[in-house]
Design a protein around this motif. Structure first.
Motif, PDB file in Angstrom:
ATOM      1  N   TYR A 103       0.788  -1.227   0.000  1.00  0.00           N
ATOM      2  CA  TYR A 103       0.000   0.000   0.000  1.00  0.00           C
ATOM      3  C   TYR A 103       0.820   1.277   0.000  1.00  0.00           C
ATOM      4  O   TYR A 103       0.461   2.249  -0.659  1.00  0.00           O
ATOM      5  CB  TYR A 103      -0.996   0.018   1.156  1.00  0.00           C
ATOM      6  CG  TYR A 103      -1.879   1.253   1.070  1.00  0.00           C
ATOM      7  CD1 TYR A 103      -2.521   1.544  -0.133  1.00  0.00           C
ATOM      8  CD2 TYR A 103      -2.015   2.136   2.115  1.00  0.00           C
ATOM      9  CE1 TYR A 103      -3.300   2.679  -0.274  1.00  0.00           C
ATOM     10  CE2 TYR A 103      -2.799   3.270   1.988  1.00  0.00           C
ATOM     11  CZ  TYR A 103      -3.439   3.540   0.796  1.00  0.00           C
ATOM     12  OH  TYR A 103      -4.197   4.670   0.661  1.00  0.00           O
ATOM     13  N   ALA A 107       0.874   0.838  -4.439  1.00  0.00           N
ATOM     14  CA  ALA A 107      -0.345   1.594  -4.726  1.00  0.00           C
ATOM     15  C   ALA A 107      -0.115   3.087  -4.853  1.00  0.00           C
ATOM     16  O   ALA A 107      -0.880   3.775  -5.532  1.00  0.00           O
ATOM     17  CB  ALA A 107      -1.381   1.321  -3.630  1.00  0.00           C
ATOM     18  N   LYS A 108       0.921   3.618  -4.208  1.00  0.00           N
ATOM     19  CA  LYS A 108       1.057   5.075  -4.096  1.00  0.00           C
ATOM     20  C   LYS A 108       2.167   5.692  -4.932  1.00  0.00           C
ATOM     21  O   LYS A 108       2.187   6.912  -5.115  1.00  0.00           O
ATOM     22  CB  LYS A 108       1.303   5.459  -2.631  1.00  0.00           C
ATOM     23  CG  LYS A 108       0.125   5.231  -1.709  1.00  0.00           C
ATOM     24  CD  LYS A 108       0.482   5.634  -0.275  1.00  0.00           C
ATOM     25  CE  LYS A 108      -0.686   5.433   0.675  1.00  0.00           C
ATOM     26  NZ  LYS A 108      -0.306   5.667   2.087  1.00  0.00           N
ATOM     27  N   THR A 110       3.061   5.901  -8.054  1.00  0.00           N
ATOM     28  CA  THR A 110       2.723   6.710  -9.230  1.00  0.00           C
ATOM     29  C   THR A 110       2.201   8.074  -8.797  1.00  0.00           C
ATOM     30  O   THR A 110       2.613   9.118  -9.325  1.00  0.00           O
ATOM     31  CB  THR A 110       1.682   5.984 -10.098  1.00  0.00           C
ATOM     32  OG1 THR A 110       2.248   4.771 -10.589  1.00  0.00           O
ATOM     33  CG2 THR A 110       1.250   6.857 -11.276  1.00  0.00           C
ATOM     34  N   TYR A 111       1.312   8.088  -7.821  1.00  0.00           N
ATOM     35  CA  TYR A 111       0.763   9.351  -7.308  1.00  0.00           C
ATOM     36  C   TYR A 111       1.850  10.192  -6.645  1.00  0.00           C
ATOM     37  O   TYR A 111       1.970  11.394  -6.910  1.00  0.00           O
ATOM     38  CB  TYR A 111      -0.344   9.042  -6.306  1.00  0.00           C
ATOM     39  CG  TYR A 111      -0.950  10.264  -5.644  1.00  0.00           C
ATOM     40  CD1 TYR A 111      -1.974  10.968  -6.263  1.00  0.00           C
ATOM     41  CD2 TYR A 111      -0.485  10.703  -4.420  1.00  0.00           C
ATOM     42  CE1 TYR A 111      -2.525  12.089  -5.668  1.00  0.00           C
ATOM     43  CE2 TYR A 111      -1.025  11.829  -3.812  1.00  0.00           C
ATOM     44  CZ  TYR A 111      -2.050  12.513  -4.440  1.00  0.00           C
ATOM     45  OH  TYR A 111      -2.586  13.625  -3.842  1.00  0.00           O
ATOM     46  N   SER A 115       3.249  10.961 -11.326  1.00  0.00           N
ATOM     47  CA  SER A 115       3.245  10.121 -12.536  1.00  0.00           C
ATOM     48  C   SER A 115       4.624  10.003 -13.164  1.00  0.00           C
ATOM     49  O   SER A 115       4.755   9.635 -14.336  1.00  0.00           O
ATOM     50  CB  SER A 115       2.239  10.638 -13.576  1.00  0.00           C
ATOM     51  OG  SER A 115       0.921  10.571 -13.061  1.00  0.00           O
ATOM     52  N   ARG A 118       5.539   4.575 -13.300  1.00  0.00           N
ATOM     53  CA  ARG A 118       4.370   3.712 -13.322  1.00  0.00           C
ATOM     54  C   ARG A 118       4.727   2.420 -12.598  1.00  0.00           C
ATOM     55  O   ARG A 118       5.907   2.074 -12.463  1.00  0.00           O
ATOM     56  CB  ARG A 118       3.928   3.389 -14.754  1.00  0.00           C
ATOM     57  CG  ARG A 118       3.772   4.595 -15.659  1.00  0.00           C
ATOM     58  CD  ARG A 118       2.686   5.535 -15.203  1.00  0.00           C
ATOM     59  NE  ARG A 118       1.362   4.938 -15.200  1.00  0.00           N
ATOM     60  CZ  ARG A 118       0.236   5.632 -14.987  1.00  0.00           C
ATOM     61  NH1 ARG A 118       0.299   6.943 -14.741  1.00  0.00           N
ATOM     62  NH2 ARG A 118      -0.932   5.037 -15.003  1.00  0.00           N
ATOM     63  N   PRO A 149      -6.932   3.379  -2.076  1.00  0.00           N
ATOM     64  CA  PRO A 149      -6.782   3.925  -3.429  1.00  0.00           C
ATOM     65  C   PRO A 149      -5.429   3.592  -4.052  1.00  0.00           C
ATOM     66  O   PRO A 149      -4.413   3.490  -3.373  1.00  0.00           O
ATOM     67  CB  PRO A 149      -6.916   5.438  -3.208  1.00  0.00           C
ATOM     68  CG  PRO A 149      -7.620   5.588  -1.904  1.00  0.00           C
ATOM     69  CD  PRO A 149      -7.182   4.420  -1.070  1.00  0.00           C
ATOM     70  N   GLY A 150      -5.451   3.433  -5.368  1.00  0.00           N
ATOM     71  CA  GLY A 150      -4.218   3.242  -6.118  1.00  0.00           C
ATOM     72  C   GLY A 150      -4.067   1.875  -6.740  1.00  0.00           C
ATOM     73  O   GLY A 150      -3.148   1.652  -7.536  1.00  0.00           O
ATOM     74  N   ASP A 174      -1.109   0.201 -14.405  1.00  0.00           N
ATOM     75  CA  ASP A 174      -1.256   0.432 -12.973  1.00  0.00           C
ATOM     76  C   ASP A 174      -1.223  -0.899 -12.229  1.00  0.00           C
ATOM     77  O   ASP A 174      -1.461  -1.956 -12.822  1.00  0.00           O
ATOM     78  CB  ASP A 174      -2.583   1.145 -12.685  1.00  0.00           C
ATOM     79  CG  ASP A 174      -2.605   2.556 -13.225  1.00  0.00           C
ATOM     80  OD1 ASP A 174      -1.611   3.278 -13.036  1.00  0.00           O
ATOM     81  OD2 ASP A 174      -3.621   2.946 -13.840  1.00  0.00           O
TER      82      ASP A 174
END
Length: 339
Positions: A103, A107-108, A110-111, A115, A118, A149-150, A174
């Motif tokens: 997590y 999941a995070k 890229t954010y 960006s 990837r 999220p993600g 993703d």
């Protein structure tokens, strides 16, 4: 191609369909590889990688030490430099020992990088009970992963869906959590119910994420479910045929979630039953009911949830069968919303 129905087909178990998709993607793309515990010589304890070692060798099918933090972190790093790893977390229940990598990294990143990177990887994991493996090896935890999220979250219920969703997962840029139910894989020591073994195209195809499948059409009650309980819901609906006309929706993916298919069905039937092998509170069943209420409250006349109770899953067979929803429980809920 995107439509499996136009190509020659053969009947496969879900495990063979998964392997078929992985092998095809590995042949087409040198950046795809598999890593996990017992994925090489053993072929995955639920046959999820059976036969891949013989074709692709140990540089592409890698057994790893028992360190989820280590190998999931390695997969994240490999994905960020352009590879497309498939990391198998043997049981979804083990996510806790690698949660930071799952997590806070997978999941995070890229954010967090704007960006700049990837993370095109698949975290493949086994879920579900019904075979007496107790509280640490029998959970689904769909809602836990979908809540964060993600990550995209995929839950196939048939061999045809398993293949198309795996092709889509590997090609996605993703991170995708691909959750297969042990009971549906078609392995010899754990017989599957009727239904998951299906005709599967010889050719490659993808199934779009966020596209639920109406497995059975009906006008009286909408049943929304996923995984193993698609087949239990269909059994209940067939048992009630002639008494109640039940529509059964297989979500197939939780993230993204096909809310519109659910709402369209509820507008037609006015009654909603949500069936989930995950725990009752704070999970998928509550989310589906909330979305139905937000998008179609005026259409709803009755709602029921059929879920696992909020308790660790028992080891003893009679107790596990008691807490895990069966076709009879689903049929009772369907009758309940029509009274």
């Amino acid at each position: 191609m995107s439509d499996s129905e136009t190509a020659p087909e053969r009947e496969l178990t879900m495990s063979r369909a998964i392997v078929d998709a992985i092998a095809s993607e590995m042949r087409a793309n040198d950046d795809v590889f598999v890593m996990g515990e017992d994925v090489a010589d053993y072929g995955g304890i639920f046959d999820s990688t059976e036969g891949l070692l013989e074709e692709f060798g140990r540089e592409k099918i890698m057994d790893v030490p028992i360190s989820e933090t280590g190998f999931i972190g390695a997969a994240v790093g490999a994905a960020q430099v352009g590879m497309r790893p498939i990391a198998e977390l043997m049981f979804a229940d083990f996510f806790g020992v690698g949660m930071d990598q799952i997590y806070n990294q997978m999941a995070k990143n890229t954010y967090m990088s704007g960006s700049g990177v990837r993370v095109p990887m698949v975290l493949m994991t086994a879920v579900g009970g019904t075979y007496n493996d107790a509280a640490q090896h029998s959970q689904t935890l769909y809602g836990t992963f979908a809540h964060l999220p993600g990550m995209k979250v995929v839950v196939p219920s048939t061999a045809a869906d398993a293949k198309g969703l795996m092709h889509a997962a590997i090609r996605d840029d993703d991170p995708v959590v691909y959750m297969f139910h042990k009971r549906l894989m078609g392995i010899g020591w754990m017989p599957a119910p009727d239904g998951p073994k299906t005709p599967v195209s010889d050719e490659d195809y993808t199934i779009e994420f966020g596209n639920a499948d109406i497995k059975r059409r009906g006008d009286d009650v909408t049943v929304v479910t996923l995984g193993l309980h698609v087949h239990r819901a269909l059994e209940a609906a067939n048992d009630l045929d002639g008494e109640i006309d039940t529509e059964v929706i297989d979500l197939r993916t939780l993230v993204p979630l096909d809310t519109e298919t659910v709402l369209d069905s509820v507008r037609k039937t006015g009654r909603l039953v949500v069936v989930d092998e995950d725990y009752h509170s704070f999970g998928v069943s509550g989310e589906i009911v909330a979305r139905a209420a937000e998008g179609g409250l005026d259409d709803l006349s009755a709602v029921r949830r059929v879920t696992m109770p909020d308790t660790p899953i028992p080891y003893a067979r009679p107790l596990e069968q008691e807490v895990n929803p069966g076709a009879d429980d689903i049929a009772d809920a369907i009758r309940g919303v029509t009274e």
